[in-house]
Design a protein around this motif. Structure first.
Motif, mmCIF file in Angstrom:
data_model
loop_
_atom_site.group_PDB
_atom_site.id
_atom_site.type_symbol
_atom_site.label_atom_id
_atom_site.label_comp_id
_atom_site.label_asym_id
_atom_site.label_seq_id
_atom_site.Cartn_x
_atom_site.Cartn_y
_atom_site.Cartn_z
ATOM 1 N N GLN A 294 -6.949 -12.636 8.935
ATOM 2 C CA GLN A 294 -6.580 -11.798 10.394
ATOM 3 C C GLN A 294 -7.721 -11.950 11.233
ATOM 4 O O GLN A 294 -7.968 -11.708 12.936
ATOM 5 C CB GLN A 294 -6.293 -10.314 10.107
ATOM 6 C CG GLN A 294 -7.290 -9.132 9.940
ATOM 7 C CD GLN A 294 -7.847 -8.670 10.423
ATOM 8 O OE1 GLN A 294 -7.438 -8.304 11.683
ATOM 9 N NE2 GLN A 294 -9.317 -8.042 10.659
ATOM 10 N N GLU B 115 -7.944 -15.498 12.756
ATOM 11 C CA GLU B 115 -7.151 -15.324 14.024
ATOM 12 C C GLU B 115 -7.541 -14.851 15.299
ATOM 13 O O GLU B 115 -6.967 -15.495 16.357
ATOM 14 C CB GLU B 115 -5.926 -15.055 13.108
ATOM 15 C CG GLU B 115 -4.508 -15.764 13.710
ATOM 16 C CD GLU B 115 -3.814 -14.282 13.014
ATOM 17 O OE1 GLU B 115 -1.939 -14.686 12.606
ATOM 18 O OE2 GLU B 115 -2.763 -13.320 13.608
ATOM 19 N N TYR C 213 1.829 -8.227 6.385
ATOM 20 C CA TYR C 213 0.450 -8.688 7.336
ATOM 21 C C TYR C 213 0.132 -8.160 6.193
ATOM 22 O O TYR C 213 -1.522 -8.229 6.728
ATOM 23 C CB TYR C 213 0.334 -7.984 8.823
ATOM 24 C CG TYR C 213 0.812 -6.486 8.780
ATOM 25 C CD1 TYR C 213 2.282 -5.979 8.969
ATOM 26 C CD2 TYR C 213 0.458 -5.961 8.422
ATOM 27 C CE1 TYR C 213 2.319 -4.794 9.491
ATOM 28 C CE2 TYR C 213 0.973 -4.845 8.568
ATOM 29 C CZ TYR C 213 2.056 -4.358 9.100
ATOM 30 O OH TYR C 213 2.345 -2.460 8.954
ATOM 31 N N TYR D 234 -1.384 -15.272 7.676
ATOM 32 C CA TYR D 234 -2.280 -15.659 9.019
ATOM 33 C C TYR D 234 -2.203 -17.027 8.543
ATOM 34 O O TYR D 234 -2.076 -17.645 7.476
ATOM 35 C CB TYR D 234 -3.746 -14.930 8.255
ATOM 36 C CG TYR D 234 -3.702 -13.586 8.886
ATOM 37 C CD1 TYR D 234 -2.962 -12.984 9.794
ATOM 38 C CD2 TYR D 234 -3.446 -12.967 7.734
ATOM 39 C CE1 TYR D 234 -2.856 -11.882 9.558
ATOM 40 C CE2 TYR D 234 -3.120 -11.577 7.853
ATOM 41 C CZ TYR D 234 -2.624 -10.569 8.628
ATOM 42 O OH TYR D 234 -2.652 -9.656 8.998
#
Lengths: 320, 93
Positions: free
Chosen positions: A167, A170, B79, B85
């Motif tokens: 994450q 990203e 998530y 991702y």
């Protein structure tokens, strides 16, 4: 217990560690080993919990609802990881209260990286990408640590941690592909987090106070410098992909060693931050102590609830 | 009829470094006896290096019939998984 018993216990312990067998809570272990595991595991637990602060700082200001939900889930994971590690530490006979007291009194440390501020949204990306990336390198190695409950906690944590780094990357990728201002923000975050991240692996092997003994006990499986090199080697290509520059002019691929060469860490800064004089040390500790005191009414309510429900049973026994 | 013996749940660690795993249960008068019965009943072929016994009545268990409210919500948080991702193929992560 006499001296001869101690010697044979120690010989058995050493043989067990040498044979790659795990040490379990009820085994005999040298006092110094017990103390060292408590020190290392509680430091790791404190890091998970203190580490919630720089990211928690951005939950209410995340740019979208999606990012907010993700960040909330990540910070929640860190709390869970703290719990796994505290519980594993408590298998050695130390209490949670003692561990938290040691943190508040400054006798226990936590990762110095969390004494740096998270100034922009890009810092949330950089923390996930770099700080969690570095933590994963260290934790993968610790899945083979000699203390059984610690090794098992690491397996569980590594499994959950995989989303944290992705994450973060990203976020960095979105900024790197964004406007000039967003790219500048990503670069600024990398500039500020790169060196403190390299410091996470600790002093050079020769200067590390606990390293040699910890390696011998197989508590640590790879040295600070080895792990740091591994992190640099895996991260440089990722930075290149992002089109961001790592703030180190000496960083260069070395074809002979098949590793990246990199510059020297500012060890004076490292020592200063460890000693308590980083940008946010006082704030982080004060916040933790405050949150702990603030939560006292919840613990009190739980105690009162338990007492209330325990009472009728006691009365029944007395009457019966 | 005499009072039935309490039930104990048995957990065995097959090897150092692994968690204790539930293997079954047995009746015994007390914990020490349960430990010895467990040794005789569940580790006759070297299945374990360590045994835990716990009185079954001391185990607090969630009910599967409550799962919808007990575990909800989970499916709306994809998530939490790394696969959520998209990392480009040419990035080694």
């Amino acid at each position: 217990m006499n001296v001869a018993d101690d010697a044979s216990n120690e010989a058995r312990f050493d043989a067990r560690v040498a044979a790659e067998e795990r040490v379990e809570p009820k085994d005999w272990m040298p006092d110094a080993y017990r103390r060292n595991v408590i020190r290392q595991m509680s430091q790791h637990a404190h890091s998970e919990v203190i580490g919630m602060q720089p990211e928690g700082n951005w939950i209410s200001r995340a740019p979208t609802l999606r990012r907010k939900a993700i960040l909330l889930a990540k910070v929640q994971d860190e709390a869970g990881h703290g719990l796994y590690l505290y519980s594993a530490t408590e298998t050695l006979g130390v209490t949670r209260e003692e561990l938290v007291d040691a943190l508040h009194a400054g006798r226990a440390k936590y990762a110095s990286i969390f004494n740096y501020p998270s100034l922009t949204w890009a810092d949330v990306g950089a923390i996930g990408w770099l700080v969690d990336g570095a933590a994963i390198v260290n934790q993968i190695s610790l899945q083979r640590t000699s203390y059984g409950p610690y090794a098992r906690a690491m397996v569980r944590i590594c499994k959950e941690e995989s989303f944290h780094m992705r994450q973060g990357f990203e976020i960095m990728l979105a900024l790197a592909r964004g406007s000039a201002a967003q790219r500048a923000m990503a670069q600024d975050a990398l500039n500020r987090w790169w060196w403190p991240t390299l410091m996470m692996f600790g002093p050079h092997d020769a200067e590390s106070a606990h390293s040699a003994q910890s390696m011998q006990w197989k508590l640590k499986r790879q040295s600070n410098d080895e792990l740091r090199q591994k992190f640099v080697d895996q991260t440089v290509p990722q930075a290149e992909y992002l089109g961001l520059a790592i703030p180190d002019r000496q960083l260069k691929w070395n074809a002979a060693t098949q590793h990246y060469d990199f510059g020297e860490i500012d060890w004076a800064e490292f020592k200063r931050v460890i000693a308590g004089d980083g940008p946010c040390n006082a704030e982080r500790l004060a916040h933790h102590a405050h949150a702990h005191e603030d939560g006292e009414w919840v613990r009190g309510a739980l105690r009162a609830y338990r007492a209330k429900h325990a009472r009728p049973a006691v009365q029944a026994e007395v009457n019966g | 009829m005499s009072e039935p013996m309490p039930l104990f749940e048995v957990f065995v660690r097959s090897k150092r470094g692994l968690d204790h795993r539930h293997v079954g249960s047995l009746h015994a008068e007390d914990a020490q006896q349960a430990l010895e019965y467990a040794r005789d009943a569940y580790t006759r072929r070297g299945e374990g290096v360590s045994i835990w016994v716990v009185r079954s009545s001391d185990i607090v268990a969630s009910q599967e019939s409550d799962n919808a409210s007990f575990y909800d919500p989970q499916d709306d948080k994809p998530y939490r998984h790394a696969t959520f991702y998209r990392v480009p193929d040419d990035v080694n992560m």
